[in-house]
Design an enzyme around this catalytic site. Structure first.
Site, PDB file in Angstrom:
ATOM      1  CE  LYS A  10      -3.754 -37.863  13.224  1.00  0.00           C
ATOM      2  NZ  LYS A  10      -4.108 -36.990  14.303  1.00  0.00           N
ATOM      3  CD1 TRP A  59      -2.009 -29.856  13.514  1.00  0.00           C
ATOM      4  CD2 TRP A  59       0.149 -30.264  13.056  1.00  0.00           C
ATOM      5  NE1 TRP A  59      -1.528 -30.691  14.492  1.00  0.00           N
ATOM      6  CE2 TRP A  59      -0.201 -30.953  14.225  1.00  0.00           C
ATOM      7  CE3 TRP A  59       1.459 -30.377  12.572  1.00  0.00           C
ATOM      8  CZ2 TRP A  59       0.708 -31.742  14.921  1.00  0.00           C
ATOM      9  CZ3 TRP A  59       2.358 -31.165  13.262  1.00  0.00           C
ATOM     10  CH2 TRP A  59       1.983 -31.844  14.424  1.00  0.00           C
ATOM     11  CG  ASP A 101       2.014 -33.038   7.706  1.00  0.00           C
ATOM     12  OD1 ASP A 101       1.829 -34.267   7.832  1.00  0.00           O
ATOM     13  OD2 ASP A 101       1.914 -32.235   8.646  1.00  0.00           O
TER      14      ASP A 101
HETATM   15  C1  LMR Z   1      -4.396 -32.967  15.379  1.00  0.00           C
HETATM   16  O1  LMR Z   1      -4.160 -32.095  14.546  1.00  0.00           O
HETATM   17  O2  LMR Z   1      -5.337 -32.917  16.180  1.00  0.00           O
HETATM   18  C2  LMR Z   1      -3.531 -34.186  15.430  1.00  0.00           C
HETATM   19  O3  LMR Z   1      -2.606 -34.155  14.405  1.00  0.00           O
HETATM   20  C3  LMR Z   1      -2.948 -34.433  16.741  1.00  0.00           C
HETATM   21  C4  LMR Z   1      -1.834 -33.498  17.059  1.00  0.00           C
HETATM   22  O4  LMR Z   1      -0.741 -33.968  17.337  1.00  0.00           O
HETATM   23  O5  LMR Z   1      -2.033 -32.283  17.040  1.00  0.00           O
END
Ligand code: LMR
Length: 400
Positions: free
Chosen positions: A250, A134, A215
């Site tokens: 979510k 992420w 996570d």
């Molecule tokens: C994403 O990865 O799009 C979500 O988790 C929103 C974010 O905060 O980045």
């Protein structure tokens, strides 16, 4: 004008995900689609408020009697329900008081409280995240003061997991290294470990005395609430001290309410007490205590049999609609004349697909078609519907 003390401050780059939404909001093209941020949209392209949330809001409005402060750690009923949802009703860890949970500001806020706590007590440790991960993981742990490294995860050749690469790297890490793992629905790839692979990772974590930080933002978006909790519960049952950041952004579509939690699994109830006292210090010196509204709604739903069933049904509907869109996306790409095999998208889990689209293709799709996709090629399938999927696939067919 007086000399400004801010004169040397440079413009920061836009956030790779949220910045995309900002650009999307400013786009006047009526055909625009935001395939960037991980937000669920229904079949009509709306981000719904779940019916169960509306019902819980009504009930809560009638019940709420005060707005006085809650404790630093958040809403007590919420903390109790979160622990059961993560670890299971019958959890031995819970019975023995080996779980510490504090309410957090969504998944991100919970990760940050965990990161700040770790930095305070493991200042020399380094953090390891998956490659890719992420977008915010690296920035967040760096902001907490850590050096952030990556371990192999995704194999672009197979569009699957580089499990050997991952395991071999984890085996080399010094004791006390912090390893960030996506408990389910890996963001951004949608490629998860199977249960046997989790057991092997657990072994390496245990032998290497690593500190896992799970996570867990997408519980319920993979297979089911319980199946998705396999990694969390397996680590818990094996007595591995670890951190878990979870989110209801979510699964309850409560994005802007910022509802999440940080849970730390310890080795004894006495240790839990000490750990909690320190986590509370991290919170108190940052934002004092979290907001209550969203957490109160989640607590209400999870504790009420009827509301809970309704929530699970709505969550299942979201999961199944995304799954359907995966199939339609692959099929429609073929129909639009794409020869490249995209069938791997059907095996991925969660909201995202790591499409393999190049940065150039992503740029063209945004400039020409107002399709907003994360620079890595990550596509949010939850933003697709029967009305926009044809246009999306036709545009992609032109750039691959
Ligand atoms: C994403 O990865 O799009 C979500 O988790 C929103 C974010 O905060 O980045």
């Amino acid at each position: 004008m007086q000399h400004s003390p801010f004169a040397h401050i440079e413009q920061a780059p836009p956030d790779p995900i949220i910045g995309l939404t900002e650009a999307f909001n400013n786009d006047t093209n009526p055909a625009k689609v935001n395939l960037g941020v991980g937000v669920y949209q229904d079949a009509n392209g709306k981000v719904p408020i779940l019916n169960v949330v509306k019902e819980a809001q009504k009930r809560w409005q009638e019940q709420e009697a005060t707005k006085t402060y809650f404790g630093i750690d958040g809403v007590p009923a919420y903390i109790k329900e979160v622990q059961k949802l993560l670890l299971g009703e019958e959890s031995q860890v819970l019975a023995e008081g080996r779980a510490v949970t504090v309410q957090g500001l969504g998944g991100t806020g919970s990760l940050k409280v965990g990161a700040d706590f770790l930095k305070r007590f493991f200042p020399e440790a380094q953090v390891w995240i998956s490659k890719p991960s992420w977008e915010n993981h690296k920035m967040l742990f760096e902001a907490a003061g850590f050096k952030v490294n990556s371990y192999p995860y995704y194999d672009p050749e197979t569009h699957g997991l580089d499990f050997n690469g991952m395991l071999e790297t984890l085996k080399t890490l010094p004791a006390g290294s912090i390893v960030v793992l996506h408990a389910c629905c890996h963001n951004p790839t949608g490629v998860d470990l199977n249960n046997d692979q989790w057991l092997l990772v657990l072994d390496v974590v245990k032998q290497g005395k690593l500190i896992p930080f799970l996570d867990f933002a997408y519980q319920g978006f993979g297979d089911s609430l319980d199946a998705d909790a396999f990694a969390v519960r397996t680590f818990a049952e094996a007595g591995i001290p670890c951190l878990i950041a979870n989110s209801f952004s979510k699964s309850f579509a409560l994005y802007r309410e910022r509802v999440g939690a940080l849970t730390i699994l310890t080795t004894s109830a006495e240790e839990s007490k000490r750990v909690l006292s320190q986590v509370k210090r991290v919170i108190r010196t940052n934002y004092s205590s979290p907001a209550s509204h969203g957490a109160q709604l989640v607590a209400l739903v999870l504790a009420d049999k009827e509301l809970r069933q309704q929530w699970e049904a709505e969550l299942t509907e979201m999961r199944e609609r995304i799954q359907q869109m995966r199939g339609k996306f692959v099929e429609m790409l073929r129909e639009k004349g794409v020869e490249q095999d995209f069938s791997f998208i059907q095996a991925q889990r969660g909201m995202f697909s790591y499409s393999g689209l190049s940065p150039d293709a992503v740029k063209t799709l945004r400039e020409k078609n107002s399709l907003y996709i994360v620079g890595s090629g990550r596509i949010c399938l939850a933003a697709m519907n029967d009305n926009n999927i044809g246009g999306i696939c036709a545009a992609i067919a032109e750039v691959v």
